[in-house]
Design a protein around this motif. Structure first.
Motif, PDB file in Angstrom:
ATOM      1  N   GLY A 179      48.108  45.310  46.717  1.00 14.70           N
ATOM      2  CA  GLY A 179      48.291  46.717  47.063  1.00 14.70           C
ATOM      3  C   GLY A 179      49.127  46.905  48.311  1.00 14.70           C
ATOM      4  N   HIS A 180      48.804  46.174  49.355  1.00 15.37           N
ATOM      5  CA  HIS A 180      49.475  46.306  50.648  1.00 15.37           C
ATOM      6  C   HIS A 180      50.958  45.936  50.560  1.00 15.37           C
ATOM      7  N   LEU A 181      51.258  44.883  49.807  1.00 15.72           N
ATOM      8  CA  LEU A 181      52.638  44.424  49.673  1.00 15.72           C
ATOM      9  C   LEU A 181      53.335  45.023  48.454  1.00 15.72           C
ATOM     10  N   ASP A 182      52.579  45.737  47.621  1.00 11.12           N
ATOM     11  CA  ASP A 182      53.080  46.324  46.381  1.00 11.12           C
ATOM     12  C   ASP A 182      53.712  45.261  45.491  1.00 11.12           C
ATOM     13  N   LEU A 183      52.963  44.186  45.281  1.00 13.55           N
ATOM     14  CA  LEU A 183      53.430  43.072  44.458  1.00 13.55           C
ATOM     15  C   LEU A 183      52.409  42.768  43.360  1.00 13.55           C
ATOM     16  N   ALA A 184      52.891  42.227  42.266  1.00 13.05           N
ATOM     17  CA  ALA A 184      51.982  41.691  41.253  1.00 13.05           C
ATOM     18  C   ALA A 184      51.146  40.584  41.890  1.00 13.05           C
ATOM     19  N   GLY A 185      49.925  40.396  41.387  1.00 11.87           N
ATOM     20  CA  GLY A 185      49.039  39.413  41.989  1.00 11.87           C
ATOM     21  C   GLY A 185      48.337  38.544  40.976  1.00 11.87           C
ATOM     22  N   VAL A 186      48.062  37.301  41.386  1.00 15.73           N
ATOM     23  CA  VAL A 186      47.341  36.351  40.536  1.00 15.73           C
ATOM     24  C   VAL A 186      46.346  35.597  41.406  1.00 15.73           C
ATOM     25  N   MET A 187      45.092  35.590  40.963  1.00 14.69           N
ATOM     26  CA  MET A 187      44.017  34.929  41.694  1.00 14.69           C
ATOM     27  C   MET A 187      43.411  33.827  40.841  1.00 14.69           C
ATOM     28  N   PHE A 188      43.325  32.634  41.416  1.00 16.33           N
ATOM     29  CA  PHE A 188      42.704  31.513  40.709  1.00 16.33           C
ATOM     30  C   PHE A 188      41.249  31.396  41.146  1.00 16.33           C
ATOM     31  N   THR A 189      40.355  31.734  40.233  1.00 15.99           N
ATOM     32  CA  THR A 189      38.921  31.700  40.476  1.00 15.99           C
ATOM     33  C   THR A 189      38.186  31.777  39.156  1.00 15.99           C
ATOM     34  N   ALA A 190      36.990  31.207  39.123  1.00 14.88           N
ATOM     35  CA  ALA A 190      36.084  31.430  37.991  1.00 14.88           C
ATOM     36  C   ALA A 190      34.876  32.221  38.450  1.00 14.88           C
ATOM     37  N   SER A 191      35.047  32.935  39.583  1.00 14.15           N
ATOM     38  CA  SER A 191      34.022  33.853  40.080  1.00 14.15           C
ATOM     39  C   SER A 191      32.676  33.149  40.228  1.00 14.15           C
ATOM     40  N   HIS A 192      31.665  33.573  39.462  1.00 17.80           N
ATOM     41  CA  HIS A 192      30.312  33.047  39.594  1.00 17.80           C
ATOM     42  C   HIS A 192      30.036  31.895  38.633  1.00 17.80           C
ATOM     43  N   ASN A 193      31.018  31.499  37.821  1.00 21.28           N
ATOM     44  CA  ASN A 193      30.778  30.420  36.855  1.00 21.28           C
ATOM     45  C   ASN A 193      30.523  29.080  37.551  1.00 21.28           C
ATOM     46  N   PRO A 194      29.868  28.134  36.866  1.00 19.33           N
ATOM     47  CA  PRO A 194      29.593  26.829  37.473  1.00 19.33           C
ATOM     48  C   PRO A 194      30.856  26.088  37.890  1.00 19.33           C
ATOM     49  N   ALA A 195      30.658  25.019  38.655  1.00 17.63           N
ATOM     50  CA  ALA A 195      31.769  24.304  39.290  1.00 17.63           C
ATOM     51  C   ALA A 195      32.782  23.748  38.305  1.00 17.63           C
ATOM     52  N   ALA A 196      32.365  23.443  37.085  1.00 17.05           N
ATOM     53  CA  ALA A 196      33.269  22.836  36.110  1.00 17.05           C
ATOM     54  C   ALA A 196      34.331  23.801  35.596  1.00 17.05           C
ATOM     55  N   TYR A 197      34.192  25.083  35.896  1.00 18.26           N
ATOM     56  CA  TYR A 197      35.099  26.103  35.368  1.00 18.26           C
ATOM     57  C   TYR A 197      36.137  26.531  36.409  1.00 18.26           C
ATOM     58  N   ASN A 198      37.237  27.061  35.887  1.00 19.90           N
ATOM     59  CA  ASN A 198      38.160  27.812  36.720  1.00 19.90           C
ATOM     60  C   ASN A 198      38.778  28.903  35.858  1.00 19.90           C
ATOM     61  N   GLY A 199      39.565  29.767  36.486  1.00 21.94           N
ATOM     62  CA  GLY A 199      40.138  30.875  35.735  1.00 21.94           C
ATOM     63  C   GLY A 199      41.222  31.576  36.505  1.00 21.94           C
ATOM     64  N   ILE A 200      41.741  32.642  35.910  1.00 21.06           N
ATOM     65  CA  ILE A 200      42.863  33.378  36.499  1.00 21.06           C
ATOM     66  C   ILE A 200      42.620  34.872  36.288  1.00 21.06           C
ATOM     67  N   LYS A 201      42.701  35.638  37.376  1.00 19.49           N
ATOM     68  CA  LYS A 201      42.698  37.094  37.318  1.00 19.49           C
ATOM     69  C   LYS A 201      44.097  37.571  37.685  1.00 19.49           C
ATOM     70  N   MET A 202      44.615  38.539  36.950  1.00 16.86           N
ATOM     71  CA  MET A 202      45.985  38.988  37.136  1.00 16.86           C
ATOM     72  C   MET A 202      46.042  40.494  37.332  1.00 16.86           C
ATOM     73  N   CYS A 203      47.023  40.936  38.110  1.00 16.14           N
ATOM     74  CA  CYS A 203      47.227  42.372  38.281  1.00 16.14           C
ATOM     75  C   CYS A 203      48.705  42.663  38.506  1.00 16.14           C
ATOM     76  N   LEU A 204      49.079  43.905  38.260  1.00 16.79           N
ATOM     77  CA  LEU A 204      50.437  44.386  38.496  1.00 16.79           C
ATOM     78  C   LEU A 204      50.541  44.908  39.928  1.00 16.79           C
ATOM     79  N   PRO A 205      51.738  45.237  40.415  1.00 18.93           N
ATOM     80  CA  PRO A 205      51.857  45.774  41.771  1.00 18.93           C
ATOM     81  C   PRO A 205      50.906  46.937  42.002  1.00 18.93           C
TER      82      PRO A 205
END
Length: 461
Positions: free
Chosen positions: A98-124
């Protein structure tokens, strides 16, 4: 339920269909998600969104830096510039977007166990990307490796201080001094909480729990929606005679409260509190609540002169409805809280600051402050494994259709409502589960309704 056998390659269509969910990408590291896939997703993200720059953050899981780096390689090879903010909570990534007005990608599996990972994506502007807004197009584009006319740059930028400053500008805390126990669950709140709370100085005494970043979660799962994961915090609040306890999930976009008695606070109750604060700031504003939020919330919003709007469960629906209605705030019973002035994104830390600000303004303990927002008794979400979900929903609907004083709707699953009670049953998007939420005017009413519905759902178990 054990995971399905891994395909020969993470790029296999069967695997892609399994890990691309309604709102994000999530799977087992190595078997379902690896650097090769992250690199392809980087290229596909740029090809589908047509953005020229993307900001990338990642959580404390051991696999996250490598996956984020591979994504950056793919995105830059496709011609986009990449700004890496490094270790971040998900709401810190939304701030950067939001602050930079850029698309964003976050690597996380949030609350899932340690064996997991994931990706959350957003537009500017932190605008969400979900199954209906481009996520499945990105999935389908992964099959082709994308190469741009020229390679984009990859640079680093630290936004943590700016993030903390912005949150405190939205919910300043002043008044009496508070003692606060914070359970970061070895997740990203251990990174963001010091940056935020150090700025409050003597206003807040922080008692830290599990602030060490550790994606193996050695103390307990970083999933505060499960009461078992809050026991340590409850005990510590009592032992410290603290005013409040805060628990964050792994990527720190959700926050749960414990009051001074060590009792758990419903996210619906916190939604009511924040709604009241936001309506004081902007009288007549619209407040969003999802359909499993307590009936207390729309009642309170209406009484305070606001406009309550009900939505389906899920952040993409909340954010879209907020944009359509210009709502100032939205709350979900899962512990997600959305703020118009935070680019309509969710922030567990901002919700926590609102609770602290309200508490510091007066002399009441948290339990007494929140009493006015608690009007019904809720069951909490109860999951049941059901092979034929549609058949059970049809049977429940047939049982209540035409009953005097009962209304049915299908906004998300089946909701059956009466003046004294309501329940919602909806199917999981990813598992053979039915999720029940019930609420009544008192404990006996809720228990009677809950057990009646469960007797149908679990009859063959």
């Amino acid at each position: 339920m054990p995971p399905a056998p891994a395909p020969a390659s993470t790029l296999d269509p069967a695997n892609l269909h399994a890990i691309f969910k309604a709102y994000d990408v999530r799977g087992l590291v190595g078997d379902q998600i690896d650097d090769a896939l992250a690199r392809r997703i980087g290229g596909a993200f740029v090809a589908v969104t047509q953005v020229s720059t993307v900001v990338v953050g990642y959580d404390m899981r051991p696999s996250s830096p490598g996956l984020a780096g591979a994504f950056a390689e793919g995105a830059s090879a496709a011609g986009a510039d990449v700004v890496v903010i490094g270790l971040a909570s998900t709401d810190q990534l939304y701030f950067a977007s939001g602050h930079l007005d850029l698309a964003g990608v976050m690597f996380t599996a949030s609350h899932n166990p340690a064996a997991y990972n994931g990706i959350k994506m957003c537009l500017p502007g932190a605008r969400p990307i979900g199954a209906e807004t481009g996520l499945l197009d990105i999935r389908d584009a992964v099959a082709t490796e994308v190469t741009g006319a020229q390679t984009g740059s990859v640079t680093n930028r630290d936004v943590l201080a700016e993030y903390a400053h912005h949150l405190l500008s939205l919910a300043p805390v002043s008044g009496r001094r508070l003692k606060v126990v914070i359970d970061a669950g070895n997740g990203m709140a251990g990174h963001t909480a010091p940056a935020v709370f150090d700025r409050l100085g003597d206003q807040v005494e922080v008692v830290p729990m599990f602030f060490e970043l550790d994606g193996t979660f050695p103390n307990h799962e970083a999933n505060p929606i499960e009461p078992a994961n809050l026991v340590d915090l409850q005990k510590r609040v009592l032992a410290e005679k603290a005013d409040i306890g805060l628990a964050f999930d792994g990527d720190a976009d959700r926050c749960f409260l414990v009051d001074e008695r060590g009792e758990l606070v419903s996210p619906s109750t916190l939604t009511g509190l924040i709604a009241a604060r936001e309506l004081t700031r902007e009288p007549g504003a619209t407040i969003i609540h999802n359909l499993i939020t307590s009936r207390s919330v729309p009642e309170i919003v209406t009484e305070l002169g606001g406009t309550p709007v009900r939505t389906r469960v899920g952040h993409s629906f909340i954010k879209a409805t907020m944009a359509e209605t210009d709502a100032i705030f939205g709350g979900e019973h899962s512990g997600h809280f959305y703020f118009r002035d935070f680019w309509r994104a969710d922030s567990g830390m901002l919700a926590a600051l609102h609770a602290l600000a309200a508490l510091a303004e007066g002399e009441q303990p948290l339990s007494r402050l929140l009493q006015q927002y608690v009007r019904f008794v809720a069951s909490g979400e109860i999951n049941s494994t059901v092979a034929d979900q549609a058949a059970i929903l049809h049977e429940l609907e047939a049982s209540y259709a035409g009953t005097p004083g009962v209304a049915l709707d299908h906004l998300d699953g089946l909701t059956v409502a009466h003046d004294d009670w309501w329940f919602n049953v909806r199917a999981s998007n990813t598992e053979p589960l039915l999720r029940l939420n019930a609420e009544g005017k008192d404990e006996a009413t809720m228990v009677t309704m809950r057990d009646a519905v469960l007797s149908v759902i679990r009859r063959d178990q």
